[in-house]
Design a protein around this motif. Sequence first.
Motif, short mmCIF file in Angstrom:
data_model
loop_
_atom_site.label_atom_id
_atom_site.label_comp_id
_atom_site.label_asym_id
_atom_site.label_seq_id
_atom_site.Cartn_x
_atom_site.Cartn_y
_atom_site.Cartn_z
N LEU A 1 40.01 41.16 45.68
CA LEU A 1 41.21 40.61 45.07
C LEU A 1 41.01 39.16 44.62
CD1 LEU A 1 43.98 41.91 47.53
CD2 LEU A 1 43.50 42.72 45.21
N SER A 2 39.97 38.52 45.14
CA SER A 2 39.79 37.10 44.84
C SER A 2 38.32 36.75 44.73
CB SER A 2 40.42 36.24 45.94
OG SER A 2 39.63 36.26 47.12
N VAL A 3 38.08 35.52 44.28
CA VAL A 3 36.74 34.94 44.21
C VAL A 3 36.78 33.60 44.93
CG1 VAL A 3 35.19 33.73 42.61
CG2 VAL A 3 35.86 36.09 42.15
N VAL A 4 35.71 33.28 45.62
CA VAL A 4 35.53 31.94 46.20
C VAL A 4 34.65 31.14 45.24
CG1 VAL A 4 34.51 30.63 48.11
CG2 VAL A 4 35.76 32.75 48.58
N GLU B 1 38.08 40.28 34.15
CA GLU B 1 37.68 40.90 35.42
C GLU B 1 38.89 41.44 36.21
OE1 GLU B 1 34.66 41.52 36.17
OE2 GLU B 1 33.58 40.24 34.73
N ASN B 2 40.09 41.15 35.71
CA ASN B 2 41.32 41.60 36.37
C ASN B 2 41.41 41.11 37.81
OD1 ASN B 2 43.84 42.89 36.35
ND2 ASN B 2 42.98 44.78 37.21
N ILE B 3 40.93 39.90 38.04
CA ILE B 3 41.05 39.25 39.35
C ILE B 3 42.00 38.06 39.17
CG2 ILE B 3 39.83 37.83 41.06
CD1 ILE B 3 37.49 39.73 40.83
N HIS B 4 43.04 38.02 39.99
CA HIS B 4 44.13 37.08 39.77
C HIS B 4 44.30 36.06 40.89
CE1 HIS B 4 45.49 39.26 36.21
NE2 HIS B 4 45.23 40.37 36.89
N VAL B 5 43.28 35.92 41.72
CA VAL B 5 43.28 34.90 42.78
C VAL B 5 41.90 34.26 42.81
CG1 VAL B 5 43.63 34.40 45.22
CG2 VAL B 5 44.93 36.26 44.14
N CYS B 6 41.88 32.94 42.84
CA CYS B 6 40.60 32.23 42.90
C CYS B 6 40.73 30.99 43.76
CB CYS B 6 40.16 31.82 41.49
SG CYS B 6 38.62 30.86 41.46
#
Length: 454
Positions: free
Chosen positions: A162-165, A181-186
């Motif tokens: 759900l996220s990337v660091v 990438e359809n990822i909405h948390v970073c």
Amino acid sequence: MNYMLKKAALLNFVFVCFMSFAFGQTNKPAPEALMGHRFLTFNTIIRVNQIEVSRDRNVGEDERALHTPEKVLAFREAVEEGFPGARMTWAFSWLALNDSTENYKEIRKLVVGYHHKYGDEITFIPGAYFANAYNDVEQVNKDLHDGLTLISKMVGNGYRPLSVVAGFLSAKNQEYLAEKENIHVCQGNIWSQFAIDNQDGDGSVCYPFYPSKEHFCKPAQNKSDFIDCVNLDGWTVDFLAARRQGFAEGFNSRMGVGPIETLGKHGNDIGLQEMLHSTAIHFDKGFDLNGFGWVTNCWELSLPYDAARLKDWLSNVKKRWPDTKMITQGEFGMLWRAHYKSNNFNYQFVERGSGIGGSDANMEIHWFMNKNFRLALLKDWKLNTPKLVIDFTRYDLKAAEPVGMTRRWSLMGDINQKQTRPQDKPVLLSEMPKKSNLIIKKRYPSLYTHTNEK
């Protein structure tokens, strides 16, 4: 590999197989609401080199000897013992995903097992917190795409984090994450960081926000400016320590819940005291002011601290605030995204110093943060001195990220808390320019009553 480690790995593998068959990825839902809850998010970084600035270039020391299956087992056991039922986030670097040695193969298997057993999140970290300081936007996007592909392949079963660091991540790269990438948390900013480590990034809001297309530290002002990626801070810091520049006056401006600046600097007892003090800022008064509380921490696996120290902090948090939800950073970011459809937040934080390190016992700081500006007021509460403006950063003005690769990514406002420019000298509210006072008064009229001048 010794007998106990083999046994643990075998049991973990059996459990993973069962969970994969029975539940797919995980059967542990996150809380359904943001408001009314205290949240703790916790991540660790698994890498090969200290600073992997690109796929084939390193700056720093080789850390292979510091990353072992035994250490991973002890680390995750400390989390579970300190905070039963907790879910955490694991971020792998490019080299850690591709290293073919037995240790890293086993580490990857263990962490995949924790995803199925506990519901942990597994994700990718581009570069080494400082991807944009060493790579152009296009390369970072490619690294994100390829790294996330490797994560999905490693975990299997259609898994997608759900996220990337990222430490710091530019607005253009966060836009790519959301749209491609359809990822909405970073985890895309490190609040207040300046003149320390390998990149600067002061000027943002310390709680979640949607970044502007102009600058990752600036909250989006409207739909045309909006990036649908919740930008999270890297780790919670002591606001009084953080107002300093780097190591000014012999203090560490990053002191807060992190182990380096607390346990490493002040020892186990005083270090833990400061970690809990920084936690309390958000779980006590901060919770009352904002309707929810959030503390976040990154504890790199390579750090030379006994896992028992991690257990101590977590168990103390659980005991003092038993209602705390410890979930993955992706889950937390998505909860925030479900509640806030735009940057209509209005955060406030009040802290009196702990007396440890740069957290002056006689000082009180009050932060105000909204989509239009951030404002910090500082006073000596023991002497009851007038409140001074030590930071006023407007977000309704045009901003721009640097062109090219550089460490300088801060968004410096009219007055900046680090006091690195002549214009940063603290002033009374009444000494601020007329337009600034009008902007502040519109949002916080109570600051202009006679009783609030002190």
